[in-house]
Design an enzyme around this catalytic site. Structure first.
Site, PDB file in Angstrom:
ATOM      1  N   GLY A  12       0.813  -1.209   0.000  1.00  0.00           N
ATOM      2  CA  GLY A  12       0.000   0.000   0.000  1.00  0.00           C
ATOM      3  C   GLY A  12       0.845   1.257   0.000  1.00  0.00           C
ATOM      4  N   LYS A  16      -0.621   5.445  -5.580  1.00  0.00           N
ATOM      5  CA  LYS A  16      -1.712   5.159  -6.522  1.00  0.00           C
ATOM      6  C   LYS A  16      -2.531   6.417  -6.817  1.00  0.00           C
ATOM      7  CE  LYS A  16      -3.139   2.037  -3.606  1.00  0.00           C
ATOM      8  NZ  LYS A  16      -2.001   1.957  -2.657  1.00  0.00           N
ATOM      9  N   HIS A  41      -5.558   8.094  -0.463  1.00  0.00           N
ATOM     10  CA  HIS A  41      -4.881   8.326  -1.742  1.00  0.00           C
ATOM     11  C   HIS A  41      -4.643   9.827  -1.908  1.00  0.00           C
ATOM     12  CE1 HIS A  41      -6.428   4.251  -3.503  1.00  0.00           C
ATOM     13  NE2 HIS A  41      -5.725   4.126  -2.398  1.00  0.00           N
ATOM     14  N   GLN A 224      -5.077  -0.265  -1.302  1.00  0.00           N
ATOM     15  CA  GLN A 224      -4.109  -1.110  -0.586  1.00  0.00           C
ATOM     16  C   GLN A 224      -3.045  -1.605  -1.582  1.00  0.00           C
ATOM     17  OE1 GLN A 224      -7.759  -1.917   0.259  1.00  0.00           O
ATOM     18  NE2 GLN A 224      -7.292  -0.122   1.459  1.00  0.00           N
ATOM     19  N   GLY A 302      -2.251   8.516   9.976  1.00  0.00           N
ATOM     20  CA  GLY A 302      -1.139   9.354  10.426  1.00  0.00           C
ATOM     21  C   GLY A 302      -0.008   8.550  11.067  1.00  0.00           C
ATOM     22  N   ARG A 304       3.343   6.349  11.536  1.00  0.00           N
ATOM     23  CA  ARG A 304       4.649   6.356  10.883  1.00  0.00           C
ATOM     24  C   ARG A 304       4.757   5.076  10.068  1.00  0.00           C
ATOM     25  NH1 ARG A 304      10.180   5.268  11.953  1.00  0.00           N
ATOM     26  NH2 ARG A 304      11.473   7.159  12.001  1.00  0.00           N
ATOM     27  N   LYS A 331       8.413   7.954  -6.217  1.00  0.00           N
ATOM     28  CA  LYS A 331       9.271   8.431  -5.124  1.00  0.00           C
ATOM     29  C   LYS A 331      10.755   8.160  -5.353  1.00  0.00           C
ATOM     30  CE  LYS A 331       7.024   9.139  -1.239  1.00  0.00           C
ATOM     31  NZ  LYS A 331       6.151   9.126  -0.037  1.00  0.00           N
ATOM     32  N   SER A 413       7.906   8.703 -11.224  1.00  0.00           N
ATOM     33  CA  SER A 413       7.441   9.855 -10.466  1.00  0.00           C
ATOM     34  C   SER A 413       8.598  10.395  -9.632  1.00  0.00           C
ATOM     35  CB  SER A 413       6.274   9.427  -9.577  1.00  0.00           C
ATOM     36  OG  SER A 413       5.886  10.480  -8.735  1.00  0.00           O
ATOM     37  N   VAL A 414       8.806  11.719  -9.701  1.00  0.00           N
ATOM     38  CA  VAL A 414       9.958  12.331  -9.021  1.00  0.00           C
ATOM     39  C   VAL A 414       9.538  13.401  -8.008  1.00  0.00           C
ATOM     40  CG1 VAL A 414      11.653  11.792 -10.812  1.00  0.00           C
ATOM     41  CG2 VAL A 414      10.272  13.876 -11.014  1.00  0.00           C
TER      42      VAL A 414
HETATM   43  P1  GDP Z   1      -1.526   5.670  -2.201  1.00  0.00           P
HETATM   44  O1  GDP Z   1      -2.261   5.165  -1.015  1.00  0.00           O
HETATM   45  O2  GDP Z   1      -0.893   4.581  -2.994  1.00  0.00           O
HETATM   46  O3  GDP Z   1      -2.353   6.605  -3.049  1.00  0.00           O
HETATM   47  O4  GDP Z   1      -0.311   6.527  -1.629  1.00  0.00           O
HETATM   48  P2  GDP Z   1      -0.397   7.624  -0.437  1.00  0.00           P
HETATM   49  O5  GDP Z   1      -1.066   8.830  -0.946  1.00  0.00           O
HETATM   50  O6  GDP Z   1      -0.932   7.005   0.797  1.00  0.00           O
HETATM   51  O7  GDP Z   1       1.137   7.859  -0.140  1.00  0.00           O
HETATM   52  C1  GDP Z   1       2.005   8.325  -1.118  1.00  0.00           C
HETATM   53  C2  GDP Z   1       2.651   9.615  -0.604  1.00  0.00           C
HETATM   54  O8  GDP Z   1       3.772   9.927  -1.400  1.00  0.00           O
HETATM   55  C3  GDP Z   1       1.739  10.814  -0.703  1.00  0.00           C
HETATM   56  O9  GDP Z   1       2.067  11.711   0.325  1.00  0.00           O
HETATM   57  C4  GDP Z   1       2.113  11.416  -2.055  1.00  0.00           C
HETATM   58  O10 GDP Z   1       1.838  12.805  -2.141  1.00  0.00           O
HETATM   59  C5  GDP Z   1       3.588  11.160  -2.093  1.00  0.00           C
HETATM   60  N1  GDP Z   1       4.169  10.934  -3.432  1.00  0.00           N
HETATM   61  C6  GDP Z   1       3.626  10.294  -4.491  1.00  0.00           C
HETATM   62  N2  GDP Z   1       4.547  10.200  -5.486  1.00  0.00           N
HETATM   63  C7  GDP Z   1       5.664  10.803  -5.039  1.00  0.00           C
HETATM   64  C8  GDP Z   1       6.974  11.010  -5.582  1.00  0.00           C
HETATM   65  O11 GDP Z   1       7.292  10.597  -6.691  1.00  0.00           O
HETATM   66  N3  GDP Z   1       7.882  11.644  -4.794  1.00  0.00           N
HETATM   67  C9  GDP Z   1       7.584  12.106  -3.550  1.00  0.00           C
HETATM   68  N4  GDP Z   1       8.532  12.721  -2.862  1.00  0.00           N
HETATM   69  N5  GDP Z   1       6.363  11.939  -3.001  1.00  0.00           N
HETATM   70  C10 GDP Z   1       5.430  11.280  -3.746  1.00  0.00           C
HETATM   71  P1  IMO Z   2      -3.880   2.601   0.474  1.00  0.00           P
HETATM   72  O1  IMO Z   2      -5.003   2.377  -0.513  1.00  0.00           O
HETATM   73  C1  IMO Z   2      -1.379   0.933   3.620  1.00  0.00           C
HETATM   74  C2  IMO Z   2      -3.233  -1.983   6.299  1.00  0.00           C
HETATM   75  C3  IMO Z   2      -3.406  -1.568   7.735  1.00  0.00           C
HETATM   76  C4  IMO Z   2      -3.267  -2.922   8.416  1.00  0.00           C
HETATM   77  C5  IMO Z   2      -3.959  -3.869   7.441  1.00  0.00           C
HETATM   78  C6  IMO Z   2      -5.404  -4.170   7.805  1.00  0.00           C
HETATM   79  O2  IMO Z   2      -3.800   4.007   0.959  1.00  0.00           O
HETATM   80  O3  IMO Z   2      -2.600   2.066  -0.057  1.00  0.00           O
HETATM   81  P2  IMO Z   2      -7.664  -2.797   7.609  1.00  0.00           P
HETATM   82  O4  IMO Z   2      -8.083  -1.496   8.252  1.00  0.00           O
HETATM   83  O5  IMO Z   2      -7.708  -2.765   6.119  1.00  0.00           O
HETATM   84  O6  IMO Z   2      -8.390  -3.979   8.166  1.00  0.00           O
HETATM   85  O7  IMO Z   2      -6.122  -2.985   8.062  1.00  0.00           O
HETATM   86  O8  IMO Z   2      -3.917  -3.219   6.181  1.00  0.00           O
HETATM   87  N1  IMO Z   2      -3.835  -1.054   5.295  1.00  0.00           N
HETATM   88  C7  IMO Z   2      -3.118  -0.211   4.547  1.00  0.00           C
HETATM   89  N2  IMO Z   2      -1.794   0.037   4.533  1.00  0.00           N
HETATM   90  N3  IMO Z   2      -2.193   1.546   2.734  1.00  0.00           N
HETATM   91  C8  IMO Z   2      -3.518   1.270   2.711  1.00  0.00           C
HETATM   92  O9  IMO Z   2      -4.334   1.752   1.769  1.00  0.00           O
HETATM   93  C9  IMO Z   2      -4.045   0.383   3.673  1.00  0.00           C
HETATM   94  N4  IMO Z   2      -5.282  -0.085   3.944  1.00  0.00           N
HETATM   95  C10 IMO Z   2      -5.135  -0.971   4.928  1.00  0.00           C
HETATM   96  O10 IMO Z   2      -2.420  -0.664   8.147  1.00  0.00           O
HETATM   97  O11 IMO Z   2      -1.914  -3.283   8.467  1.00  0.00           O
HETATM   98 MG    MG Z   3      -2.357   5.460   1.035  1.00  0.00          MG
END
Ligand code: GDP
Ligand code: IMO
Ligand code: MG
Length: 429
Positions: A12, A16, A41, A224, A302, A304, A331, A413-414
């Protein structure tokens, strides 16, 4: 015109949201097909950050968005999200958003049970997002779930919730030792949600079939990641839905021959939130550095995120499970400044290299990564837009991934911004 499924290849948070938002420019529709508001996302447009938990990441591009039958929907969260995006001037109307009548509802008892079970498990907890996802899918499988069909019919809803709460309240009160749900209050609350959401509720499968017949581009947005898949992931440290590409069909009501491409999103390193084995995890200052530079905090909770080196055992597993046709690497900029970079190319168990990704978690937890070490780079990559402008070392890193996996990288992606992207080959062109 092609249809495309976008899938996370790791655990995850691969980026995406960013990639779907970017590609949605050339799509006619964007569909969520599984998961719920456990997803977070992120899209960054003109330096403004938007996080969507339920709305498909095509919403900022003004595309028609669909929430398929495979998604579990907390109506309160959905309405808050609709209000938030509308307050930002984004049109969300029944012309722009459809919700499957067959999608299941996350109800108050699902969230209580999710929290209560995690608390009871103590150290052995999964580390869920606490959004009620597992308990909701559990009820769906047990044939006692409540769907949008019922939400839109107050009589059906009242009957269903009354029945289901007899058992749930007993479990909540006597097993979890928590406050039971007030059925009258839920009926009142959900009647209000039903009234507001009814105009959006439709048969998504039929709506998508019209688009497919008219040769429109459909983008299916996975939530995920592959290794959180209930069948193929690191069970039980997984989510409760199938996250792999095949579920784009089940979760939205389209047939497999209507899917053309499957894009796997690969973060240039690995992260994981919640519990579970993570062979390439870095518990040292390099892990801390990646965590800080990559701002790796959960977009939903939120928390880590744990960080580690890129693990190609995971990626090759994802390639097979999803039938990946190309990669987007995200990234890459975060790795700038490291002297050397490791790529895990295999696992060793008890001193012997093993094949593939073990299903037994005790074995997986004891696996040692086999690393290939590549030189790092110090150049800032965030303003690069053409592949040819990438310095040699990051290019070598990307090309090594292509060579080992045999899959081409179409997007790099950068940075978090929509424009901070190198597109080698656009899937919709
Ligand atoms: P998702 O759940 O797959 O949509 O990803 P998230 O949004 O949870 O986490 C990706 C994080 O990385 C977000 O804070 C994005 O803004 C950031 N991000 C995405 N692509 C890049 C990248 O190429 N470089 C950097 N530095 N950040 C990125
Ligand atoms: P996106 O779409 C990262 C993880 C949770 C936990 C496990 C089960 O943003 O990539 P749940 O609440 O689904 O029963 O939790 O799955 N988890 C994710 N980890 N990105 C996600 O979504 C997640 N959705 C669930 O942290 O380990
Ligand atoms: Mg996410």
């Amino acid at each position: 015109m092609p249809n495309l499924v976008v899938i996370g290849t790791q655990w995850g948070d691969e980026g995406k949201g960013k990639i779907v938002d970017l590609l949605a420019e050339r799509a006619d529709a964007v569909v969520r097909f599984q998961g719920g508001n456990n997803a977070g996302h992120t899209m960054v447009v003109n330096q403004e950050q938007f996080i969507s938990h339920l709305l498909p990441s095509g919403i900022l591009q003004g595309k028609t968005c669909y929430i398929g039958n495979g998604v579990v929907v907390d109506p309160q969260v959905l309405l808050e999200e609709i209000d938030f995006f509308q307050s930002k001037g984004i049109e969300i109307s029944p012309q722009k958003l459809s919700i499957s009548e067959r999608a299941h509802l996350i109800l108050p008892h699902h969230k209580i049970i999710d929290h209560g079970r995690e608390a009871l498990k103590g150290k052995a907890k999964i580390g869920t997002t606490g959004r009620g996802i597992g308990p909701c899918y559990e009820d769906k499988a047990a044939r006692r779930g409540i769907r949008f069909v019922e939400l839109c019919d107050p009589e059906l809803f009242a009957k269903a919730i009354n029945e289901v709460l007899i058992e749930k309240n007993h479990y909540i009160e006597h097993y979890l030792k928590m406050e039971p749900c007030d059925v009258t209050a839920i009926i009142r609350e959900y009647q209000d949600y039903g009234n507001r959401l009814k105009p959006y509720v439709t048969n998504v499968s039929v709506a998508l079939s019209h688009k497919i017949r008219n040769h429109q581009n459909i983008l299916f947005e996975g939530a995920q990641g592959t290794h959180l898949d209930i069948d193929h992931g690191t069970y039980p440290f997984v989510t409760s839905s199938n996250t792999v590409s095949g579920n784009a069909c089940n979760g939205s009501g389209v047939g497999p021959k209507d899917l053309d491409h499957v894009l796997g999103i690969v973060k240039a390193y690995t992260t994981r939130v919640g519990q579970g084995p993570f062979p390439t995890e870095l518990l040292d200052e390099i892990g801390d550095r990646i965590q800080k530079k990559g701002a790796e905090f959960g977009a939903t909770t939120g928390r880590r995120r744990r960080c580690g080196w890129l693990d190609l055992v995971l990626i090759e597993n994802a390639a097979r499970l999803n039938g990946l046709t190309c990669f987007a690497i995200t990234k890459l900029d975060v790795l700038t400044g490291l002297e050397t970079i490791n790529i895990c190319t295999g696992y060793e168990y008890n001193g012997t290299p093993i094949e593939g990704f073990p299903g037994n978690l005790n074995i997986l937890a004891a696996c040692k990564p086999i690393y290939e070490t590549l030189p790092g780079w110090s150049e800032d990559l965030t303003n690069i837009r053409n592949y040819e402008e990438l310095p040699l070392n990051p290019r070598d890193y990307l090309e090594r991934i292509e060579t080992i996996t045999g899959i081409s990288i179409h997007i790099v992606s950068v940075g978090p911004g929509r424009e901070q992207t190198i597109i080698k080959k656009h899937p919709f062109l």
